[in-house]
Scaffold this motif. Structure first.
Motif, PDB file in Angstrom:
ATOM      1  N   ARG A 224      -9.463 -15.179   4.739  1.00  0.00           N
ATOM      2  CA  ARG A 224      -9.146 -16.247   5.690  1.00  0.00           C
ATOM      3  C   ARG A 224      -7.702 -16.152   6.174  1.00  0.00           C
ATOM      4  NH1 ARG A 224      -7.802 -22.406   4.199  1.00  0.00           N
ATOM      5  NH2 ARG A 224      -6.041 -21.221   3.360  1.00  0.00           N
ATOM      6  N   ASN A 225      -6.781 -16.000   5.227  1.00  0.00           N
ATOM      7  CA  ASN A 225      -5.362 -16.068   5.564  1.00  0.00           C
ATOM      8  C   ASN A 225      -4.898 -14.887   6.398  1.00  0.00           C
ATOM      9  OD1 ASN A 225      -5.382 -18.402   4.133  1.00  0.00           O
ATOM     10  ND2 ASN A 225      -4.110 -17.675   2.440  1.00  0.00           N
ATOM     11  N   LEU A 228      -5.550 -16.049   9.773  1.00  0.00           N
ATOM     12  CA  LEU A 228      -4.696 -17.176  10.144  1.00  0.00           C
ATOM     13  C   LEU A 228      -3.256 -16.749  10.357  1.00  0.00           C
ATOM     14  CD1 LEU A 228      -6.036 -20.094   7.905  1.00  0.00           C
ATOM     15  CD2 LEU A 228      -6.744 -19.371  10.199  1.00  0.00           C
ATOM     16  N   ARG A 232      -1.311 -17.317  13.833  1.00  0.00           N
ATOM     17  CA  ARG A 232      -0.097 -18.147  13.859  1.00  0.00           C
ATOM     18  C   ARG A 232       1.119 -17.394  14.383  1.00  0.00           C
ATOM     19  NH1 ARG A 232       1.643 -22.402  10.959  1.00  0.00           N
ATOM     20  NH2 ARG A 232       3.308 -21.246   9.925  1.00  0.00           N
ATOM     21  N   GLY A 273     -11.594 -18.255   8.681  1.00  0.00           N
ATOM     22  CA  GLY A 273     -10.431 -17.831   9.437  1.00  0.00           C
ATOM     23  C   GLY A 273     -10.663 -17.856  10.934  1.00  0.00           C
ATOM     24  N   GLU A 276     -10.668 -21.555  12.047  1.00  0.00           N
ATOM     25  CA  GLU A 276      -9.397 -22.277  11.911  1.00  0.00           C
ATOM     26  C   GLU A 276      -8.255 -21.631  12.687  1.00  0.00           C
ATOM     27  OE1 GLU A 276      -8.565 -22.626   7.788  1.00  0.00           O
ATOM     28  OE2 GLU A 276     -10.236 -24.002   7.380  1.00  0.00           O
ATOM     29  N   GLY A 277      -8.493 -20.470  13.300  1.00  0.00           N
ATOM     30  CA  GLY A 277      -7.426 -19.765  13.997  1.00  0.00           C
ATOM     31  C   GLY A 277      -6.699 -20.589  15.048  1.00  0.00           C
ATOM     32  N   ALA A 280      -4.476 -23.137  13.462  1.00  0.00           N
ATOM     33  CA  ALA A 280      -3.361 -22.480  12.786  1.00  0.00           C
ATOM     34  C   ALA A 280      -2.276 -22.110  13.793  1.00  0.00           C
ATOM     35  CB  ALA A 280      -3.860 -21.236  12.045  1.00  0.00           C
TER      36      ALA A 280
END
Length: 303
Positions: A224-225, A228, A232, A273, A276-277, A280
């Protein structure tokens, strides 16, 4: 007046801290160093380990049984620091007797610049964070000629005001990748990180070792990160190039997760991910890492 606060986030760390903290105390002997511990699993006895090693006026202990994550723990501890600099240090790192003296000397030489301290782990030596076309960010080998994108959260020195000015770590990331997120944002804003010729022994992974559920959670967060962090911190032009590369990279990573028995949490992380992108990206309003930053990083060699 103290110059440096050692900031440590604890999670199931009492046995490890009982081994490493005495080395920190010896290394800090006679130096203007304080300690702040953010304990995200306070029931395992870390508070007693700390009290047995340090005088009450030398440290602050911040328990939080809700476990808000490594990123939030670091931010909370840095918020309580009153020194000019903070050293983010994992609890599974041992300090040689001269380590903190060398770190304090490096701070005095250039107080405004973050410092990446080396870590010896998994049979290699690593200093800070490096770019990678598959995993986006990795531990930077100590033999790489170019400097780091930024410090690794396992052993990182930041001017306290700089860390706060950039909002610290993105707490939504929770853990694994929050240091890369900050590194890209700092680099895009012109802040360069110095590697320090000091390598600390690091056990690595003590908080998830032997726990299949936590290993799955780590695989989820990394998948996920990774998306993200790119959403970001990258400019739109770089994102257009990075998206197909990340898609291919995730196919390669999926094969690895199959072998590890971690495909399901990995795929959940990828899906999360992607969803939520956009949110983010809205959380960061500052400069982003683009082609100019990338060119500078790939072509400028460290002094």
């Amino acid at each position: 007046m103290e110059t440096l606060t050692i900031v440590t986030v604890l999670y199931r760390s009492s046995d490890m801290l009982a081994e490493t903290l005495p080395t920190w105390v010896r290394s800090a002997d006679g130096l203007p160093v304080r300690f702040v511990f953010a304990d995200n699993w306070p029931e395992d006895g870390c508070e007693k380990v700390i009290a047995n090693c340090l005088d009450d006026d030398r440290y602050e202990y911040l328990p939080d049984s809700s476990n808000p994550g490594f990123a939030a723990g670091c931010n909370r501890a840095v918020a309580s620091a009153s020194t000019s600099h903070v050293l983010l240090l994992n609890p599974d790192v041992w300090l040689p007797d001269d380590a903190l003296a060398r770190i304090c000397a490096a701070i005095a030489e250039d107080p405004g610049t973050p410092i990446a301290v080396g870590l010896a782990m998994h049979g290699g030596e690593f200093v800070g964070i490096d770019l990678n076309p598959i995993s986006l960010f990795i531990d930077r080998s100590a033999t790489v000629s170019r400097g780091p994108v930024g410090p690794s959260g396992g052993a990182a020195v930041f001017p306290t005001d700089l860390f706060r000015r950039f909002g610290g770590f993105d707490e939504h990331l929770f853990a694994w990748g929050e240091d890369a997120d900050l590194a890209f944002r700092l680099y895009a804003s012109g802040v360069r990180t110095r590697p320090l010729d000091l390598v600390l022994p690091h056990a690595g992974g003590h908080s998830v070792e032997g726990d299949n559920k936590l290993q799955g959670f780590r695989a989820f967060l990394l998948a996920r990160n990774r998306l993200l962090v790119a959403a970001r911190t990258f400019t739109w032009p770089l994102m257009l190039v990075a998206i197909p590369m990340l898609a291919l990279a995730h196919l390669a990573l999926a094969a690895r997760r199959v072998r590890q028995g971690l495909l399901r949490p990995f795929l959940r992380g990828v899906g999360r991910g992607l969803r939520e992108g956009p949110a983010a990206r809205r959380r960061w309003k500052g400069k982003r890492f683009g082609f100019a930053s990338l060119f500078s990083y790939l072509t400028v060699r460290r002094a």
